[in-house]
Design a protein around this motif. Sequence first.
Motif, PDB file in Angstrom:
ATOM      1  N   LEU A  61       0.827  -1.206   0.000  1.00 18.25           N
ATOM      2  CA  LEU A  61       0.000   0.000   0.000  1.00 18.25           C
ATOM      3  C   LEU A  61       0.864   1.260   0.000  1.00 18.25           C
ATOM      4  O   LEU A  61       0.546   2.244  -0.689  1.00 18.25           O
ATOM      5  N   LYS A  62       1.947   1.227   0.776  1.00 17.99           N
ATOM      6  CA  LYS A  62       2.855   2.379   0.788  1.00 17.99           C
ATOM      7  C   LYS A  62       3.427   2.605  -0.600  1.00 17.99           C
ATOM      8  O   LYS A  62       3.474   3.735  -1.105  1.00 17.99           O
ATOM      9  N   THR A  63       3.842   1.522  -1.251  1.00 17.44           N
ATOM     10  CA  THR A  63       4.390   1.616  -2.601  1.00 17.44           C
ATOM     11  C   THR A  63       3.350   2.137  -3.584  1.00 17.44           C
ATOM     12  O   THR A  63       3.630   3.027  -4.396  1.00 17.44           O
ATOM     13  N   ALA A  64       2.141   1.598  -3.511  1.00 13.54           N
ATOM     14  CA  ALA A  64       1.070   2.037  -4.411  1.00 13.54           C
ATOM     15  C   ALA A  64       0.767   3.518  -4.227  1.00 13.54           C
ATOM     16  O   ALA A  64       0.492   4.235  -5.197  1.00 13.54           O
ATOM     17  N   GLY A  65       0.809   3.986  -2.980  1.00 11.04           N
ATOM     18  CA  GLY A  65       0.572   5.400  -2.719  1.00 11.04           C
ATOM     19  C   GLY A  65       1.650   6.280  -3.318  1.00 11.04           C
ATOM     20  O   GLY A  65       1.368   7.348  -3.875  1.00 11.04           O
ATOM     21  N   LEU A  66       2.896   5.830  -3.225  1.00 11.78           N
ATOM     22  CA  LEU A  66       4.002   6.614  -3.770  1.00 11.78           C
ATOM     23  C   LEU A  66       3.962   6.659  -5.288  1.00 11.78           C
ATOM     24  O   LEU A  66       4.337   7.663  -5.904  1.00 11.78           O
ATOM     25  N   VAL A  67       3.531   5.563  -5.922  1.00  8.57           N
ATOM     26  CA  VAL A  67       3.415   5.530  -7.377  1.00  8.57           C
ATOM     27  C   VAL A  67       2.089   6.160  -7.837  1.00  8.57           C
ATOM     28  O   VAL A  67       1.921   6.498  -9.000  1.00  8.57           O
ATOM     29  N   MET A 116      12.877   1.525  -1.457  1.00 11.03           N
ATOM     30  CA  MET A 116      12.894   0.745  -2.698  1.00 11.03           C
ATOM     31  C   MET A 116      12.151   1.441  -3.822  1.00 11.03           C
ATOM     32  O   MET A 116      12.453   1.238  -5.005  1.00 11.03           O
ATOM     33  N   THR A 117      11.167   2.268  -3.490  1.00  8.54           N
ATOM     34  CA  THR A 117      10.321   2.890  -4.501  1.00  8.54           C
ATOM     35  C   THR A 117      10.865   4.232  -4.961  1.00  8.54           C
ATOM     36  O   THR A 117      10.482   4.733  -6.014  1.00  8.54           O
ATOM     37  N   ALA A 150       8.974  -4.958  -4.824  1.00  2.40           N
ATOM     38  CA  ALA A 150       9.414  -4.809  -6.214  1.00  2.40           C
ATOM     39  C   ALA A 150       8.278  -5.117  -7.183  1.00  2.40           C
ATOM     40  O   ALA A 150       8.087  -4.407  -8.183  1.00  2.40           O
ATOM     41  N   TRP A 151       7.513  -6.163  -6.891  1.00  2.00           N
ATOM     42  CA  TRP A 151       6.400  -6.523  -7.769  1.00  2.00           C
ATOM     43  C   TRP A 151       5.298  -5.481  -7.715  1.00  2.00           C
ATOM     44  O   TRP A 151       4.657  -5.190  -8.736  1.00  2.00           O
ATOM     45  N   GLU A 152       5.071  -4.892  -6.552  1.00  4.13           N
ATOM     46  CA  GLU A 152       4.063  -3.838  -6.461  1.00  4.13           C
ATOM     47  C   GLU A 152       4.476  -2.634  -7.296  1.00  4.13           C
ATOM     48  O   GLU A 152       3.630  -1.978  -7.916  1.00  4.13           O
ATOM     49  N   ASN A 153       5.776  -2.333  -7.338  1.00  2.00           N
ATOM     50  CA  ASN A 153       6.242  -1.269  -8.239  1.00  2.00           C
ATOM     51  C   ASN A 153       5.904  -1.618  -9.675  1.00  2.00           C
ATOM     52  O   ASN A 153       5.452  -0.768 -10.448  1.00  2.00           O
ATOM     53  N   GLN A 154       6.131  -2.886 -10.060  1.00  2.00           N
ATOM     54  CA  GLN A 154       5.802  -3.320 -11.421  1.00  2.00           C
ATOM     55  C   GLN A 154       4.310  -3.192 -11.681  1.00  2.00           C
ATOM     56  O   GLN A 154       3.883  -2.649 -12.710  1.00  2.00           O
TER      57      GLN A 154
END
Length: 210
Positions: A61-67, A116-117, A150-154
Amino acid sequence: MRAFTRIWHYLQAFRQAKRNRSDLTGWLVRRPQLLSATMAYETALLFSNRLDPRLKELAELKTAGLVSCEFCLDIGSALANSSGITEKQLLDLPRYRTSDAYTDLERLVLSFAEAMTSTPAVGTILTDLRTDLLTHLSKSQLTELAAAIAWENQRARLNQSLGVRPTGMADGNACALPEPPAAQWPVRDHHTPDLIQLAENPPAYPPNIG
């Protein structure tokens, strides 16, 4: 047991989808190899459960928010609501460093996702965070966490590129939101005030904050 619980949560989330259901599959079906590879990796992640799934869902969720992927935030929030992540934890993701909604381990996980993001991923901070996380997690668990982030970034970047829209899975519940660009700079709590200021007011180009 964790895998079956997660599958059940996914089924519940997909049943709540109200709109735009075919956005992603409508694109991937045009390239069956990519569709098959995506399904295979998603399945591998789903059945990798040495790490508490709640930690992975917070990191995703943190990654999705940043992207700023609204589809990922939609499904991620629905999964979070099913797995016991609190409304305060969802809403406090942009200010997790100062929020009392998280444990120390959860803050480390969120910092790792943030580092990572960021672009570029800052090596020294990642090294320090990895060392700290290994005092709480096994190498297998950390591998799962890194793979999930990493996969969430993808996922998030593919969805953004193809215009995949949210489906309403989290409608009626608390939902994590896209985060402003300033939140992308990773800072650990014990860094100097200068670095905290840098995180809040990032320059145009990535600084060397190692």
